[in-house]
Structures are given as C-alpha cells and as structure tokens.
Motif scaffolding. Structure first.
Motif, PDB file in Angstrom:
ATOM      1  N   ILE A 299       0.877  -1.266  -0.087  1.00  0.00           N
ATOM      2  CA  ILE A 299      -0.108   0.081  -0.086  1.00  0.00           C
ATOM      3  C   ILE A 299       1.043   1.224   0.171  1.00  0.00           C
ATOM      4  O   ILE A 299       1.898   1.303   0.419  1.00  0.00           O
TER       5      ILE A 299
ATOM      6  N   ILE B 150      -3.240   6.206   6.654  1.00  0.00           N
ATOM      7  CA  ILE B 150      -2.263   5.314   6.521  1.00  0.00           C
ATOM      8  C   ILE B 150      -1.017   5.908   7.460  1.00  0.00           C
ATOM      9  O   ILE B 150      -0.457   7.052   7.099  1.00  0.00           O
TER      10      ILE B 150
ATOM     11  N   ARG C 151       5.108  -2.752   5.034  1.00  0.00           N
ATOM     12  CA  ARG C 151       4.353  -1.812   4.018  1.00  0.00           C
ATOM     13  C   ARG C 151       4.137  -2.564   2.883  1.00  0.00           C
ATOM     14  O   ARG C 151       3.196  -2.899   2.311  1.00  0.00           O
TER      15      ARG C 151
ATOM     16  N   ALA D 264      -1.837  -5.545   2.551  1.00  0.00           N
ATOM     17  CA  ALA D 264      -2.998  -5.355   1.598  1.00  0.00           C
ATOM     18  C   ALA D 264      -3.831  -4.132   1.829  1.00  0.00           C
ATOM     19  O   ALA D 264      -4.603  -3.700   0.878  1.00  0.00           O
ATOM     20  N   SER D 265      -3.852  -3.212   2.949  1.00  0.00           N
ATOM     21  CA  SER D 265      -4.931  -2.482   3.188  1.00  0.00           C
ATOM     22  C   SER D 265      -4.262  -1.554   4.629  1.00  0.00           C
ATOM     23  O   SER D 265      -3.370  -2.152   5.100  1.00  0.00           O
ATOM     24  N   PRO D 266      -4.596  -0.414   4.642  1.00  0.00           N
ATOM     25  CA  PRO D 266      -4.342   0.205   6.006  1.00  0.00           C
ATOM     26  C   PRO D 266      -4.313  -0.498   7.096  1.00  0.00           C
ATOM     27  O   PRO D 266      -3.614  -0.525   7.959  1.00  0.00           O
ATOM     28  N   GLY D 267      -5.856  -1.203   7.304  1.00  0.00           N
ATOM     29  CA  GLY D 267      -5.857  -1.947   8.423  1.00  0.00           C
ATOM     30  C   GLY D 267      -4.847  -3.133   8.646  1.00  0.00           C
ATOM     31  O   GLY D 267      -4.655  -3.496   9.690  1.00  0.00           O
ATOM     32  N   ASP D 268      -4.546  -3.679   7.573  1.00  0.00           N
ATOM     33  CA  ASP D 268      -3.555  -4.784   7.677  1.00  0.00           C
ATOM     34  C   ASP D 268      -2.284  -4.386   7.937  1.00  0.00           C
ATOM     35  O   ASP D 268      -1.647  -5.028   8.727  1.00  0.00           O
TER      36      ASP D 268
END
Length: 273
Positions: A2, A8, A34, A38-42
C-alpha cells in the motif's frame, strides 16, 4: 503493497513505533511490512503484531536465506543467517569430490531451508541432487513440503531417521542436521521472538545442548556413503565435545570456523575401513 495516503501511518511513524519496541532494523522492517500489507488496516495489524514480538518472518511468510526466499510460518523455526555457513561448507565439500550426483538428507529440517539452499547451489554447479528431508513437527513438515517438493524433494514426518525409507541407507553423501543446541537452562535467556514463538523442540538441546546431536551421530554412519559427511552447527564452547561425540560414532571429525561471523560447523566423515 500500500502507498502512503489518508489514514495510513507515514514511514517515520512506523519506524519510530518499531524502534521503540526494540526492533534494531526498524527502517528495513517498516518497508517490508508496508510491502506485505494489503490495506491500511492490515498494515496497522502487522505493525501491532510485530510490536508484540511476533517474528518479522512469520508476519511476512518468508525469510531470506543464502540468497533464496524460503517460506516460513507461525510455529516454524526461522533459519538464521549465520547457518548459511553450513550450506557453504556442504557445497565446498561436495564440489571437492568426484562425481556429479549427490544424495542430500536434511534432518531436523524445519522449513527445509538448508536442503533448499544446498540443492539449488549444487544444481547450479551441474550436480544432480536427490533430496530427502525429515522433521518431527507437523507445522515444519508442511512448510518444508512447500519449499522442497517443487525441487523434487521428499519430506517425511517423524523422529530423526525413523520415518525415512530404507533406500538411502549407506548412500547419503551429505547429511545436514541443524540440530537444536541451546542448553535447556539457557532457553529463558533467548530473545522473546525465538523463545515464545518458535517450537521448543527446535531450540532445546538438553542439559548441555547436544542431546539430539548424540542421537543423530549414533545412526549417521549407517546412513552415510563412504566419504559421505555429516554437518552440524554448534557454539564455540560446544565444538570440542561435539567433535568427540562424532568421533565416538565412528566418523572422522573436523571443525570449521566462519571467518566472517565465527559460526562453528562440526563435521564427521565416514571413511573406508
């Protein structure tokens, strides 16, 4: 991977968080996390789990070893960079012998990193390799199969030599045994990443750290071909005792020291009677 954006955490924040948690290579770890997210939450979850001591390699699902990316997973021993010296010794010994075929046995294989690295190096040099491996831990066996089966390797689950087929008896040219060698009383002094997240059986070598080596050495001569060699890693303080154990098993012992980092590999060769 991401990119930076709203919601983020920026690179500096992640680095500072990891460094505060004691991560020595915080910049490199931040970049890898980073890339893996796969996502900001991840990403937030990965950073939080790293801060709580989960090994970076378990979060990424791989480790760089001897120039190769090796799959690892939760509950599986993470191969150490220093152990690459053992692979170097295996390749050096093999290339000094005549013949273009080798049977390689990776015992206590964990993720199969040693077998993978040795096989790829030997094949790159034009040597045909028949690779077999074994470990007692089901998570390690599953991981090793993902790493070794694409190379044509066979991985067996069981205690040391017990699960292996009979065909390699007396035919193993290179026996790689990364046996646990931390004395039981020293386990509590290990870094939490290893102590709390790697299998105890891959670390604990008994009262003096050499119990599993003794068991391997007892059987090694039966499995090795003439001029076949056993390779094990130990500490400096254990090396003389390890060499004596190997000699009592009927193998000719030797000790190799890495000039780069002081890694010790104790070896035992089956010589013709």
């Amino acid at each position: 991977m991401i990119d930076s954006g709203p919601g983020i955490p920026d690179e500096a924040t992640i680095v500072a968080t990891l460094r505060a948690a004691g991560c020595v290579f915080a910049e490199e770890e931040a970049a890898l996390l980073r890339q893996a997210a796969a996502s900001p939450g991840d990403l937030a979850d990965l950073v939080a789990r790293r801060v709580h001591g989960i090994p970076l390699e378990h979060l990424l699902g791989w480790v760089e070893f001897h120039g190769h990316r090796v799959t690892v997973g939760p509950g599986v021993f993470v191969p150490r960079r220093r152990t690459a010296f053992l692979v170097d010794r295996v390749v050096e010994y093999s290339m000094a012998r005549p013949g273009d075929r080798r049977t390689v046995l990776d015992l206590c294989c964990g993720s199969g990193a040693l077998g993978l690295a040795a096989t790829r190096a030997l094949r790159a040099a034009g040597v045909a390799v028949h690779l077999i491996a074994a470990d007692i831990d089901p998570a390690a066996v599953a991981c090793a199969r993902r790493n070794l089966e694409p190379l044509g390797g066979r991985v067996f689950r069981g205690d040391l030599f017990t699960p292996l087929p009979g065909e390699p008896i007396g035919r193993v040219d290179l026996l790689l045994a990364n046996t646990p060698y931390v004395p039981t009383g020293m386990i509590t002094r290990m870094p939490p990443e290893a102590r709390d997240h790697e299998p105890r059986g891959a670390l604990d070598g008994g009262s003096d750290g050499l119990d599993v080596l003794r068991r391997v050495a007892t059987e090694a001569r039966r499995w090795l071909a003439v001029d076949g060699r056993l390779f094990v890693e130990t500490s400096e303080s254990q090396s003389d005792t390890a060499a004596a154990i190997i000699e009592r098993s009927g193998l000719a012992p030797s000790i190799a020291h890495s000039p780069q980092d002081g890694t010790i590999v104790v070896e035992g060769t089956r010589v013709a009677l």
